[in-house]
Design a protein around this motif. Structure first.
Motif, short mmCIF file in Angstrom:
data_model
loop_
_atom_site.label_atom_id
_atom_site.label_comp_id
_atom_site.label_asym_id
_atom_site.label_seq_id
_atom_site.Cartn_x
_atom_site.Cartn_y
_atom_site.Cartn_z
N GLN A 1 2.10 12.25 17.56
CA GLN A 1 2.58 13.04 16.23
C GLN A 1 1.39 12.89 15.30
N MET A 2 0.72 11.69 15.23
CA MET A 2 -0.41 11.57 14.34
C MET A 2 -1.49 12.53 14.58
N VAL A 3 -1.75 12.55 15.83
CA VAL A 3 -2.81 13.38 16.45
C VAL A 3 -2.49 14.97 16.16
N ALA A 4 -1.29 15.43 16.48
CA ALA A 4 -0.84 16.71 16.33
C ALA A 4 -0.79 16.98 15.00
N ALA A 5 -0.64 16.07 14.07
CA ALA A 5 -0.62 16.41 12.49
C ALA A 5 -1.92 16.65 11.87
N GLY A 6 -3.10 16.37 12.51
CA GLY A 6 -4.37 16.33 12.23
C GLY A 6 -4.91 15.23 11.50
N GLU A 7 -4.08 14.15 11.60
CA GLU A 7 -4.33 12.86 10.77
C GLU A 7 -5.89 12.46 11.08
N LEU A 8 -6.29 12.34 12.68
CA LEU A 8 -7.49 11.91 12.94
C LEU A 8 -8.70 12.88 12.56
N ASP A 9 -8.49 13.91 12.00
CA ASP A 9 -9.35 14.77 11.57
C ASP A 9 -9.99 14.27 10.40
N HIS A 10 -9.40 13.66 9.53
CA HIS A 10 -9.93 12.82 8.24
C HIS A 10 -10.73 11.44 8.61
N GLY B 1 -3.84 12.14 23.18
CA GLY B 1 -4.49 13.47 22.63
C GLY B 1 -5.86 13.06 21.56
N ALA B 2 -5.76 11.73 21.38
CA ALA B 2 -6.91 11.43 20.52
C ALA B 2 -8.32 11.54 20.98
N LEU B 3 -8.51 11.30 22.32
CA LEU B 3 -9.83 11.45 22.96
C LEU B 3 -10.26 12.85 22.74
N LYS B 4 -9.60 14.04 22.81
CA LYS B 4 -10.33 15.27 22.69
C LYS B 4 -10.70 15.47 21.31
N VAL B 5 -10.04 14.71 20.00
CA VAL B 5 -10.49 14.81 18.66
C VAL B 5 -11.78 14.10 18.58
N ILE B 6 -11.99 12.92 18.94
CA ILE B 6 -13.01 11.91 18.44
C ILE B 6 -14.29 12.05 19.60
N GLU C 1 0.95 -1.38 -0.01
CA GLU C 1 0.05 0.05 0.04
C GLU C 1 0.69 1.15 -0.05
N ARG C 2 0.44 2.33 -0.88
CA ARG C 2 1.13 3.54 -0.90
C ARG C 2 0.22 4.65 -0.45
N LYS C 3 0.66 5.43 0.33
CA LYS C 3 -0.24 6.69 0.68
C LYS C 3 -0.21 7.68 -0.36
N SER C 4 -1.67 8.09 -0.65
CA SER C 4 -1.79 8.67 -1.83
C SER C 4 -2.64 10.20 -1.37
N ALA C 5 -3.40 10.02 -0.25
CA ALA C 5 -4.15 11.18 0.10
C ALA C 5 -4.48 10.97 1.65
N PRO C 6 -4.85 12.09 2.37
CA PRO C 6 -5.22 12.07 3.65
C PRO C 6 -6.40 11.21 4.26
N GLY C 7 -6.11 10.67 5.36
CA GLY C 7 -7.30 9.67 5.89
C GLY C 7 -7.08 8.27 5.73
N TYR C 8 -7.82 7.28 6.11
CA TYR C 8 -7.61 6.01 5.96
C TYR C 8 -8.01 5.32 4.66
N ARG C 9 -8.53 6.11 3.69
CA ARG C 9 -8.78 5.79 2.42
C ARG C 9 -7.98 6.21 1.26
N GLY C 10 -6.89 6.97 1.85
CA GLY C 10 -6.15 7.45 0.89
C GLY C 10 -4.78 6.81 0.36
N PHE C 11 -5.12 5.54 0.11
CA PHE C 11 -4.17 4.46 -0.35
C PHE C 11 -4.29 3.88 -1.69
N VAL C 12 -3.00 3.80 -2.37
CA VAL C 12 -2.80 2.96 -3.49
C VAL C 12 -2.44 1.46 -3.36
N VAL C 13 -3.32 0.56 -3.65
CA VAL C 13 -2.93 -0.72 -3.45
C VAL C 13 -2.43 -1.42 -4.72
#
Length: 405
Positions: A162-171, A201-206, A64-76
Motif C-alpha cells: 500500500q505504501m508503494v502504491a501510494a507513492g510514499e517511496l517516491d519521496h 513492488g518497491a524494487l521497481k521504484v528504487i 513523532e507526528r507525520k507532518s509532510a511526505p517522506g522520511y523527514r516529514g515528522f514533528v518530534v
C-alpha cells in the motif's frame, strides 16, 4: 528519570547474537537535566546525548507526528511526560520495540518476544506507513535474519504494498536509498533484500534496472535458471559466499543490467549486453550518488566480464588490453574483486554452484607476468615518449605470451 536498554541490543541478546552497540532510552528527563548531569548533546533532529564516560548514545523518550511526505516529514515531541510505551510504539518492528531494565526485566508491550519465537518481522502500528525508509529497513532485516528463518508478516507485506502504491517511496532521497542498499549488501543473505522489495513492488521504484531483468529469458544451454532476474540473485548469493566486501557484491549484482534492454527480436540471446550494462550501471550510480569506488568496480565488471569468461579463447594482446583498461597493474586488488565477481557470475547458475572457474587463475597468471616485466631491462637509448611506452607494452605482451603457453 529512568533509563532502559532498547532496540537492537535487546533483540540481538534474545536471539543469542553478539551485541555490537547499545542504545539507551531516558524516560522522565529534560534536556536541561541531561546537560546538568554531564551528557553531551549530539542529536540534530531530536534530543540524543553521549554518556560522559561510556560515550554510548542516550535518547530522550519521544513521540513523532507525520507532518509532510517522506522520511523527514515528522514533528518530534520529546519531554519528561512521554512514556516508555509511547516511545516504543513509534518504532518500526515489534522485535525492535522492546526495552530492558537495569535488573534485566524485558518490557514488551507489542509482542516482540512472540514474534522472535515465530520468526516474524511485523510492524508495531499503522504509523509504520508514515516512513518510507521502513520498507527498505524491513527488507534489510529480512536479509540479516534469513538464516534464522525470518519472514515478513502478511499484514506487514500488505502495508508495504500500500505504501508503494501510494507513492510514499517516491519521496526517498538517493543518499538514504544507497545507505540502506549498501547495508543490505553487507548482510548474511543479501538476495533476500531484493526479493522482499520485489514482492511489495518497491524494487521497481528504487532499482528499476534490476527489476526489469525478471521475466527476461536467456539461453537454457548456458543458464538453466533461464530468467535473468533469478540469475542476478544467484550471482549475488555466490558473491556473498566468495567475498564479504559489499563493493564486490554490488558489482556482481549489477553486472547484467543490460539484458533488460535486449531487443525482443534476438531473445534469448543478449549480444552486446556488456556495454548496455555499463551504461545502465553509470546511470544508476549517478541517480543514487553511489561512491566512486563502488561505481568504478561495477562498471569494469559489467564491461569486461564477457572477456574474462572467455579467457581460454583470448590472445595475449587481448589479455593485456583487458588488464590495461581495468588498470590492473596499478590496482591489482580491485582487479581481484572483478575476478571474484566474474566467478560469482559463473557459479550463479543452476547446477554450477560448485563449478571451478579456471578463467580467474588464467588472468591472475597474465597479470603476474605483466607485473614481473622490468622496464629497466629495455635499452632506452634514443627512445622517447610513445616509443618507450610501446617497448614496455611489447615487453609485457611477451611476458604474458610466455606465461600462458
Amino acid at each position: 528519570m529512568k533509563i532502559y536498554l532498547v532496540g537492537g541490543a535487546v533483540r540481538d541478546r534474545l536471539l543469542g547474537r553478539p551485541v555490537s552497540e547499545r542504545d539507551w532510552l531516558v524516560v522522565g528527563a529534560s534536556v536541561e537535566q541531561m546537560l546538568v548531569l554531564g551528557y553531551k548533546p549530539v542529536g540534530k533532529d531530536f534530543p540524543v546525548f553521549l554518556h560522559p564516560q561510556s560515550h554510548e548514545e542516550y535518547a530522550l523518550a519521544r513521540t513523532e507526528r507525520k507532518s509532510a511526505p517522506g522520511y523527514r516529514g515528522f514533528v518530534v515531541h520529546a519531554a519528561p511526560d512521554v512514556t516508555l510505551e509511547q516511545d516504543l510504539q513509534r518504532r518500526d518492528l515489534t522485535i525492535n520495540a522492546m526495552a530492558e531494565t537495569a535488573s534485566g526485566e524485558i518490557i514488551d508491550p507489542f509482542g516482540g518476544q512472540a514474534d522472535l519465537q515465530a520468526r516474524l518481522l511485523r510492524h508495531v502500528s499503522p504509523a509504520f506507513a508514515e516512513d518510507p525508509v521502513r520498507v527498505l529497513r524491513i527488507a534489510r532485516f529480512a536479509a540479516r535474519y534469513a538464516h534464522l528463518g525470518f519472514s515478513v508478516a502478511e499484514e506487514t507485506r500488505e502495508l508495504m504494498r500500500q505504501m508503494v502504491a501510494a507513492g510514499e517511496l517516491d519521496h526517498l532521497v538517493p543518499e538514504r536509498v544507497w545507505q540502506e542498499l549498501v547495508k543490505a549488501l553487507g548482510e548474511g543473505h543479501p538476495p533476500r533484500f531484493i526479493e522482499v522489495l520485489r514482492q511489495c513492488g518497491a524494487l521497481k521504484v528504487i532499482l528499476p534496472e534490476l527489476d526489469r531483468l525478471f521475466g527476461v529469458p536467456q539461453p537454457e544451454k548456458y543458464h538453466p535458471e533461464i530468467d535473468c532476474g533469478i540469475h542476478s540473485l544467484l550471482v549475488l548469493e555466490q558473491a556473498a559466499l566468495l567475498d564479504a566486501d559489499p563493493r564486490t557484491r554490488f558489482a556482481a549484482l549489477c553486472h547484467d543490467l543490460g539484458k533488460g534492454l535486449t531487443s525482443a527480436e534476438i531473445l534469448p540471446a543478449h549480444h552486446g549486453h556488456e556495454e548496455r550494462s555499463a551504461t545502465l550501471v553509470s546511470a544508476l550510480c549517478q541517480r543514487l550518488r553511489v561512491p566512486t569506488e563502488y561505481r568504478d568496480l561495477a562498471l569494469l565488471t559489467a564491461r569486461f566480464h564477457g572477456h574474462i569468461h572467455k579467457a581460454d579463447e583470448l590472445r595475449p594482446d587481448t589479455f593485456l588490453r583487458v588488464l590495461e583498461q581495468c588498470d590492473a597493474l596499478r590496482r591489482p586488488q580491485r582487479f581481484e574483486q572483478i575476478l571474484i565477481a566474474c566467478e560469482a557470475d559463473s557459479r550463479g547458475r543452476l547446477g554450477f554452484e560448485q563449478a571451478p572457474y579456471p578463467q580467474a587463475e588464467r588472468f591472475r597468471r597474465a597479470l603476474s607476468a605483466a607485473q614481473g616485466f622490468d622496464p629497466a631491462s629495455i635499452d632506452m637509448a634514443g627512445l622517447r615518449g610513445e616509443q618507450i611506452k610501446q617497448r614496455i607494452h611489447q615487453g609485457r605482451l611477451a611476458a604474458i605470451r610466455q606465461a600462458l603457453m
